[in-house]
Scaffold this active site. Structure first.
Site, short mmCIF file in Angstrom:
data_model
loop_
_atom_site.label_atom_id
_atom_site.label_comp_id
_atom_site.label_asym_id
_atom_site.label_seq_id
_atom_site.Cartn_x
_atom_site.Cartn_y
_atom_site.Cartn_z
N PRO A 12 0.80 -1.23 0.00
CA PRO A 12 0.00 0.00 0.00
C PRO A 12 0.83 1.28 0.00
O PRO A 12 1.88 1.36 0.65
CB PRO A 12 -0.82 -0.11 1.29
N ASN A 13 0.32 2.24 -0.72
CA ASN A 13 0.86 3.61 -0.82
C ASN A 13 2.13 3.72 -1.65
O ASN A 13 2.60 4.83 -1.91
CB ASN A 13 1.06 4.23 0.56
N ARG A 20 5.52 12.05 -3.14
CA ARG A 20 5.36 12.60 -1.79
C ARG A 20 6.54 12.12 -0.95
O ARG A 20 7.15 11.11 -1.26
CB ARG A 20 4.08 12.08 -1.12
N TYR A 25 11.52 8.56 1.22
CA TYR A 25 11.48 7.45 0.27
C TYR A 25 12.20 7.73 -1.05
O TYR A 25 12.18 6.89 -1.95
CB TYR A 25 10.02 7.06 0.01
N ASN A 76 7.63 -5.87 -0.88
CA ASN A 76 7.66 -4.76 0.05
C ASN A 76 6.21 -4.61 0.53
O ASN A 76 5.38 -4.03 -0.18
CB ASN A 76 8.12 -3.46 -0.62
N ALA A 79 3.05 -0.77 4.88
CA ALA A 79 2.63 -0.74 6.29
C ALA A 79 2.07 -2.09 6.75
O ALA A 79 2.04 -2.38 7.96
CB ALA A 79 1.61 0.37 6.51
N HIS A 82 3.86 -4.49 9.26
CA HIS A 82 3.80 -4.38 10.72
C HIS A 82 2.45 -4.83 11.29
O HIS A 82 2.25 -4.77 12.50
CB HIS A 82 4.09 -2.93 11.13
N GLU A 100 12.02 -10.12 1.69
CA GLU A 100 11.32 -8.90 2.13
C GLU A 100 12.23 -7.70 1.88
O GLU A 100 13.40 -7.74 2.25
CB GLU A 100 11.02 -9.02 3.63
N HIS A 102 12.55 -3.24 1.88
CA HIS A 102 12.02 -1.92 2.24
C HIS A 102 12.96 -0.86 1.72
O HIS A 102 14.19 -1.02 1.79
CB HIS A 102 11.90 -1.78 3.76
N ARG A 109 13.59 3.85 12.45
CA ARG A 109 12.45 4.77 12.40
C ARG A 109 11.61 4.62 13.67
O ARG A 109 12.12 4.27 14.72
CB ARG A 109 11.66 4.53 11.11
O1 CA2 Z 1 10.46 1.62 3.72
C1 CA2 Z 1 9.58 0.97 3.15
O2 CA2 Z 1 9.70 0.48 2.03
C2 CA2 Z 1 8.22 0.79 3.84
O3 CA2 Z 1 7.73 -0.52 3.54
C3 CA2 Z 1 7.31 1.84 3.25
C4 CA2 Z 1 5.94 1.88 3.90
C5 CA2 Z 1 6.06 1.97 5.44
O4 CA2 Z 1 4.79 1.90 6.03
C6 CA2 Z 1 6.94 0.87 5.97
O5 CA2 Z 1 7.05 1.03 7.38
C7 CA2 Z 1 8.32 0.92 5.35
C8 CA2 Z 1 5.16 3.10 3.43
C9 CA2 Z 1 5.02 3.16 1.95
C10 CA2 Z 1 4.46 4.51 1.64
O6 CA2 Z 1 5.17 5.02 0.56
C11 CA2 Z 1 5.04 6.32 0.29
C12 CA2 Z 1 5.86 6.81 -0.68
C13 CA2 Z 1 5.80 8.14 -0.99
C14 CA2 Z 1 4.91 8.97 -0.32
C15 CA2 Z 1 4.10 8.47 0.66
C16 CA2 Z 1 4.16 7.13 0.97
#
Ligand code: CA2
Length: 153
Positions: A12-13, A20, A25, A76, A79, A82, A100, A102, A109
């Site tokens: 997701p996301n 963003r 990221y 990946n 969220a 977790h 896995e 990330h 973090r």
């Molecule tokens: O570091 C990673 O790849 C994560 O899997 C990214 C997830 C986060 O919840 C994990 O803890 C770590 C979040 C992905 C959201 O990606 C975005 C990218 C750009 C803008 C907003 C969100």
């Protein structure tokens, strides 16, 4: 021997990548990540299929579908890393070697990001290297897939 088949799942996301929060990221978009994976896949002689979903159930079904259509998974879980026992159970259920990955270093973090349900059923975890986490993950997954194919023949 035919190409090993790797399924890369973005959770997701991750469709927002590069648009963003570039300070967390990076500025590379998901399309660019997929393009780099495709290039590396060709180099490694691996067939790479990529999928992004914001839906837990869709990710579970993609993992189920990998049985018989992929030799290894790179994931990946975003969220869901977790929170999702369902994704963890799906990975355990299909018994495909899973890496896995990330973008960020989840251990540096917020405390809630330090635990991964997926880590316990993955062969290993690569985090903190941005797009390189995926590329390293693909290299390992291709090796694991070839080993698995070798063991089956
Ligand atoms: O570091 C990673 O790849 C994560 O899997 C990214 C997830 C986060 O919840 C994990 O803890 C770590 C979040 C992905 C959201 O990606 C975005 C990218 C750009 C803008 C907003 C969100």
């Amino acid at each position: 021997m035919s190409h090993v088949r790797i399924l890369v799942i973005h959770g997701p996301n991750l469709n927002l990548l590069g648009r963003r929060q570039p300070e967390v990221y990076g500025s590379v978009t998901l399309e660019q990540v997929n393009e780099q994976l495709a290039i590396l896949g060709r180099e490694l002689g691996a067939e790479v299929r990529t999928l992004q979903s914001n839906w837990e159930g869709e990710i579970v079904e993609a993992i189920h579908g990998a049985r018989g259509t992929a030799d290894a998974i790179v994931i990946n879980p975003g969220a869901y890393t977790h929170t999702s026992i369902a994704i963890r159970d799906a990975i355990q259920g299909v018994a495909l070697p899973t890496v896995e990955v990330h973008l960020s270093n989840i251990h540096a973090r917020e405390p809630f990001r330090r635990h991964s349900y997926v880590a316990e059923v993955a062969v290993g975890q690569i985090c903190g290297f941005g797009v390189h986490s995926y590329l390293l993950g693909l290299r390992v997954a291709a090796d694991l897939a070839a080993e698995r194919r070798g063991a089956a023949s």
